[in-house]
Scaffold this active site. Structure first.
Site, PDB file in Angstrom:
ATOM      1  CD1 TRP A  39      -2.850   1.635   0.779  1.00  0.00           C
ATOM      2  CD2 TRP A  39      -1.363   2.379   2.272  1.00  0.00           C
ATOM      3  NE1 TRP A  39      -3.264   2.878   1.199  1.00  0.00           N
ATOM      4  CE2 TRP A  39      -2.365   3.359   2.117  1.00  0.00           C
ATOM      5  CE3 TRP A  39      -0.314   2.624   3.164  1.00  0.00           C
ATOM      6  CZ2 TRP A  39      -2.358   4.557   2.819  1.00  0.00           C
ATOM      7  CZ3 TRP A  39      -0.307   3.824   3.861  1.00  0.00           C
ATOM      8  CH2 TRP A  39      -1.317   4.770   3.686  1.00  0.00           C
ATOM      9  CG  HIS A  40       3.437   2.449   3.258  1.00  0.00           C
ATOM     10  ND1 HIS A  40       2.858   1.480   4.050  1.00  0.00           N
ATOM     11  CD2 HIS A  40       3.463   3.570   4.011  1.00  0.00           C
ATOM     12  CE1 HIS A  40       2.558   1.994   5.222  1.00  0.00           C
ATOM     13  NE2 HIS A  40       2.911   3.257   5.234  1.00  0.00           N
ATOM     14  N   GLY A  41       3.706   1.944  -1.422  1.00  0.00           N
ATOM     15  CA  GLY A  41       4.329   2.384  -2.663  1.00  0.00           C
ATOM     16  C   GLY A  41       4.486   1.253  -3.659  1.00  0.00           C
ATOM     17  CG  PHE A  64       2.854   7.322   0.754  1.00  0.00           C
ATOM     18  CD1 PHE A  64       3.338   6.082   0.437  1.00  0.00           C
ATOM     19  CD2 PHE A  64       3.687   8.228   1.377  1.00  0.00           C
ATOM     20  CE1 PHE A  64       4.638   5.726   0.754  1.00  0.00           C
ATOM     21  CE2 PHE A  64       4.989   7.878   1.704  1.00  0.00           C
ATOM     22  CZ  PHE A  64       5.459   6.636   1.384  1.00  0.00           C
TER      23      PHE A  64
END
Length: 401
Positions: free
Chosen positions: A242-244, A401
């Site tokens: 999810w972060h990158g 993000f």
């Protein structure tokens, strides 16, 4: 619900991961599919998660808001739109509808302004001052020696904390000036004595979201130790993704997932660790993991880590170099950037350490805040210092993000 969740995830997947997917297909299959070069909408991960939480809460009967205008207010409330906190429908709509929200409140305005200024100071005076060190080190990892690599990694460890917690403080302060209280998002995470403790203090609303909408639906800890460990690992793996869009984020998620599994086995075995040993273990692990989070490639991360464990060049600052060692064949290279006496990175990192470990955090300061003449002078000083620096170029590290 399935349609709504699917559409939101599809949009997130296209905008955030399309290029990453094509790059890996080309690498594996030897194809030359052109990259779509999709422009990433600002904060898409944050408002997507917020909408997913709303849809699931509606399905569970926890949220009932038929008016589109009210839904739009919940999703688009500007203070926390760009960088969180990730809020629930139930904790926001009641506040919007209360009469006292619409009445000017001097206490909330003064407390909110104080919190906003604290966040602005964190961002532009602390985090942005560390940014050149971080960029210099992570953009040139092959040139780092032992001390320079540690300076760069620690600079990023504190940059990301003061940057993100600073944005959170500004969001919470802006909302409080409007009589809206956003949930706490940071609680001195670098004081953590276990990796579980760290995640109960760092980006708390994200941890809450992953727990409520991923870990618990997967089964949580209801089906034995092996199932619990599997669910923890999957949760943190997906949290990393999810972060990158990059393998370094996947590795970062894997590291934290494995750390949570080890912690679960450790506690289930009834083992304990002295807090004087637990703190450095947790802090050093978090610092090492941040290297993958910040590095542009896996190779760059490994170069940084090799320097940090002394596999490249061990260079001491001049004031630690003793002439008599040369008589025994101990030679020193010329110090790389950052370790000349004129540089301020060492005292700045020391100040960050002291601030994170011994100073009250923003939430504690706000809870006991009362407007006084002395605090007004302090707020003005913080504001002036922040305004001096706010015009200088700075990096929005959470853009991806």
């Amino acid at each position: 619900m399935i349609l709504g969740v699917g559409v939101n995830l599809a949009a997130l997947g296209w905008f955030k991961y399309a290029d990453f997917f094509v790059e890996n297909v080309n690498a594996l299959a030897g194809t030359v599919i052109p990259l779509p070069n999709v422009v990433l909408p600002l904060a898409i991960s944050f408002f997507t998660f917020q909408q997913l939480a709303y849809l699931v809460d509606c399905h569970r009967g926890k949220a009932r808001e038929p008016r589109f205008l009210d839904y739009s207010l919940f999703v688009c409330f500007f203070p926390q739109l760009i960088a969180g906190p990730i809020v629930h429908h139930s904790e926001m709509m009641g506040q919007f509808k209360q009469l006292k929200t619409k009445i000017f409140n001097w206490v909330n305005v003064s407390s909110g302004l104080n919190l906003f200024l604290l966040g602005l100071f964190k961002k532009v005076v602390i985090a942005d001052r560390l940014s050149p060190w971080v960029a210099q080190g992570f953009d040139n990892p092959a040139s780092l020696n032992l001390l320079a690599s540690w300076a760069s990694s620690l600079a990023y460890t504190f940059q990301i904390y003061f940057d993100f917690s600073g944005y959170t403080d500004m969001a919470m302060g802006t909302a409080l000036m409007l009589n809206i209280k956003l949930p706490q998002n940071f609680n001195s995470p670098y004081k953590a004595l276990s990796i579980q403790d760290f995640w109960s203090r760092w980006h708390m609303t994200l941890s809450r979201f992953l727990r409520d909408y991923l870990y618990i639906p997967l089964g949580g800890n209801r089906y034995g130790l092996s199932s619990t460990c599997r669910n923890l690992f999957i949760t943190f793996l997906l949290g990393g993704i999810w972060h990158g869009a990059g393998w370094t984020f996947v590795i970062w998620g894997v590291l934290h997932g494995l750390a949570m599994v080890v912690h679960r086995f450790w506690t289930n075995a009834g083992l304990r660790m002295s807090k004087y040993l637990a703190w450095p273990v947790v802090f050093l692990f978090v610092n090492f993991a941040w290297v993958f989070f910040r590095a542009k490639t896996f190779a760059d991360a490994m170069r940084m880590l090799k320097s940090m464990v002394g596999l490249n060049d061990i260079v001491l600052p001049k004031f630690m170099q003793s002439a008599f060692l040369a008589d025994y064949g101990v030679a020193f290279s010329s110090p790389l950037y950052g370790f000349h006496q004129r540089d301020l990175v060492v005292p700045l990192l020391a100040a960050c350490f002291l601030s994170c470990l011994w100073c009250s955090n923003s939430n504690e300061i706000t809870e006991r805040f009362t407007p006084t003449r002395l605090r007004l002078v302090g707020a003005v000083a913080v504001a002036v210092m922040s305004i001096i620096y706010v015009g200088s170029p700075s990096e929005f590290i959470y853009f991806q993000f």
